[in-house]
Design a protein around this motif. Structure first.
Motif, PDB file in Angstrom:
ATOM      1  N   ARG A  65       0.845  -1.203   0.000  1.00 17.51           N
ATOM      2  CA  ARG A  65       0.000   0.000   0.000  1.00 17.51           C
ATOM      3  C   ARG A  65       0.872   1.242   0.000  1.00 17.51           C
ATOM      4  NH1 ARG A  65      -2.076  -2.934   3.792  1.00 17.51           N
ATOM      5  NH2 ARG A  65      -1.275  -1.591   5.449  1.00 17.51           N
ATOM      6  N   LEU A  66       0.423   2.202  -0.765  1.00 18.50           N
ATOM      7  CA  LEU A  66       1.106   3.485  -0.786  1.00 18.50           C
ATOM      8  C   LEU A  66       0.113   4.548  -0.302  1.00 18.50           C
ATOM      9  CD1 LEU A  66       3.693   4.964  -2.668  1.00 18.50           C
ATOM     10  CD2 LEU A  66       1.585   6.082  -3.258  1.00 18.50           C
ATOM     11  N   HIS A  67       0.494   5.257   0.736  1.00 16.71           N
ATOM     12  CA  HIS A  67      -0.344   6.353   1.228  1.00 16.71           C
ATOM     13  C   HIS A  67       0.271   7.663   0.764  1.00 16.71           C
ATOM     14  CE1 HIS A  67      -2.796   4.075   4.200  1.00 16.71           C
ATOM     15  NE2 HIS A  67      -1.774   3.234   4.074  1.00 16.71           N
ATOM     16  N   ALA A  68      -0.521   8.486   0.148  1.00 14.20           N
ATOM     17  CA  ALA A  68      -0.034   9.796  -0.289  1.00 14.20           C
ATOM     18  C   ALA A  68      -0.963  10.858   0.291  1.00 14.20           C
ATOM     19  CB  ALA A  68      -0.036   9.856  -1.813  1.00 14.20           C
ATOM     20  N   ARG A  69      -0.394  11.751   1.079  1.00 15.54           N
ATOM     21  CA  ARG A  69      -1.243  12.740   1.768  1.00 15.54           C
ATOM     22  C   ARG A  69      -0.662  14.140   1.650  1.00 15.54           C
ATOM     23  NH1 ARG A  69      -1.745   8.565   5.662  1.00 15.54           N
ATOM     24  NH2 ARG A  69       0.129   9.248   6.749  1.00 15.54           N
ATOM     25  N   VAL A  70      -1.553  15.100   1.604  1.00 12.05           N
ATOM     26  CA  VAL A  70      -1.141  16.500   1.764  1.00 12.05           C
ATOM     27  C   VAL A  70      -2.072  17.080   2.808  1.00 12.05           C
ATOM     28  CG1 VAL A  70      -0.814  18.745   0.689  1.00 12.05           C
ATOM     29  CG2 VAL A  70      -0.473  16.682  -0.675  1.00 12.05           C
ATOM     30  N   SER A  71      -1.509  17.613   3.892  1.00  9.64           N
ATOM     31  CA  SER A  71      -2.372  18.183   4.923  1.00  9.64           C
ATOM     32  C   SER A  71      -1.867  19.556   5.346  1.00  9.64           C
ATOM     33  CB  SER A  71      -2.430  17.240   6.135  1.00  9.64           C
ATOM     34  OG  SER A  71      -1.120  16.869   6.498  1.00  9.64           O
ATOM     35  N   ALA A  72      -2.800  20.356   5.819  1.00  6.83           N
ATOM     36  CA  ALA A  72      -2.411  21.651   6.385  1.00  6.83           C
ATOM     37  C   ALA A  72      -1.652  21.328   7.665  1.00  6.83           C
ATOM     38  CB  ALA A  72      -3.648  22.466   6.694  1.00  6.83           C
ATOM     39  N   ALA A  73      -0.556  22.016   7.925  1.00  8.71           N
ATOM     40  CA  ALA A  73       0.269  21.605   9.059  1.00  8.71           C
ATOM     41  C   ALA A  73       0.995  22.764   9.708  1.00  8.71           C
ATOM     42  CB  ALA A  73       1.296  20.591   8.572  1.00  8.71           C
ATOM     43  N   GLN A  74       1.422  22.480  10.914  1.00  7.46           N
ATOM     44  CA  GLN A  74       2.294  23.413  11.613  1.00  7.46           C
ATOM     45  C   GLN A  74       3.585  22.665  11.928  1.00  7.46           C
ATOM     46  OE1 GLN A  74       0.620  25.158  15.159  1.00  7.46           O
ATOM     47  NE2 GLN A  74       2.086  26.846  15.059  1.00  7.46           N
ATOM     48  N   GLU A  75       4.677  23.376  11.839  1.00  4.60           N
ATOM     49  CA  GLU A  75       5.980  22.792  12.110  1.00  4.60           C
ATOM     50  C   GLU A  75       6.013  22.186  13.516  1.00  4.60           C
ATOM     51  OE1 GLU A  75      10.402  24.576  11.195  1.00  4.60           O
ATOM     52  OE2 GLU A  75       8.762  25.868  11.749  1.00  4.60           O
TER      53      GLU A  75
END
Ligand code: ATP
Ligand code: MG
Length: 243
Positions: free
Chosen positions: A152-162
């Motif tokens: 399985r390959l998970h690809a994510r883009v999320s709003a984030a804070q350092e």
């Protein structure tokens, strides 16, 4: 899991020289070519879903789709190259990732790798789109190589804070695989230029390039990996700051 945070907080790149006329011409041709290519790709998808093919015919259709995607990628690269000479530009990071997942779709499919994606609603960020595409390509290809028997390959883009430091706001790009993993003693070596475990097939430059490009974005790169049988895999996450 072994953790390997690698942070870069340089003040960023100074803009280089403006593109010349030849470069601008190449970029505008690439731009013009891209619209009919997108239409052609859609037509191929429609033919594929409407018509019945023999196995051979289906493989030809797949090939045609891949080649069109390849031309589109070249056109994008030409446009990006010219843009990237100046300054980062607002781009949609999930769209970049989505395009590349489509581009490599058959490679994943043929290895029995399923893809799970999760994107945040607002994925716009000022980035060097061409280099960022290289980062994503390298991560996706490494993940595919790590799963020769599927996974399985998970690809994510999320709003984030350092996590630490200035706690800047931005986006986090995560590519995770259920592949064979990286042994703890090799984890820091993967960023060393020419380090490869793939023999002739690998140049060992992919990860060092990723490191440089993340640095160019003043971002933070983090790797976690496990080789534990039954639970092996790697997670690469990249924090890209908003400013
Ligand atoms: N997702 C991953 N799973 C397991 N090992 C990985 C993964 N990503 C990188 N590696 C390890 O890091 C090494 C270096 O990776 P890098 O992308 O720099 O070069 P490469 O993949 O070997 O060659 P190239 O990128 O030129 O094809 C790989 O050879 C592999 O051992
Ligand atoms: Mg690689």
């Amino acid at each position: 899991m072994t953790n390997q945070p690698i942070s870069f907080r340089s003040s960023g790149q100074s803009p280089s020289a403006e593109p010349g006329r030849e470069g601008q011409l190449a970029a505008s041709v690439a731009h013009e070519v891209n619209n009919p290519l997108a239409a052609l790709l859609n037509i191929l998808y429609m033919i594929e879903s409407e018509a019945t093919f023999t196995a051979q015919g289906r493989s030809y259709m797949k090939l045609a789709r891949e080649e069109v995607l390849r031309i589109s990628q070249i056109a994008h690269d030409a446009m990006d190259r010219i843009r990237d000479t100046a300054a980062p530009r607002e781009s949609n990071v999930p769209a970049l990732l989505g395009e590349l997942l489509a581009f490599y779709h058959s490679r994943f499919e043929s290895r029995g790798i399923s893809i799970l994606t999760r994107y945040c609603a607002d994925g716009d960020l000022a980035v060097y789109a061409g280099p960022l595409r290289q980062v994503i390509s390298n991560l996706l290809l490494n993940a595919a190589d790590a799963m020769p028997e599927g996974g399985r390959l998970h690809a994510r883009v999320s709003a984030a804070q350092e996590w630490a430091g200035a706690k800047r706001l931005g986006l986090r790009l995560t590519i995770a695989d259920t592949g064979y993993g990286i042994p703890p003693d090799k984890l820091s070596k993967v960023f060393v230029p020419f380090f490869t475990t793939k023999g002739e097939r690998g140049s060992g430059l992919g990860m060092s390039l990723i490191k440089d490009i993340v640095q160019k974005h003043s971002g933070v790169l983090r790797v976690r990996s496990s080789t534990k049988p039954g639970h092996s895999g790697s997670i690469f996450s990249i924090f890209l700051p908003a400013t």
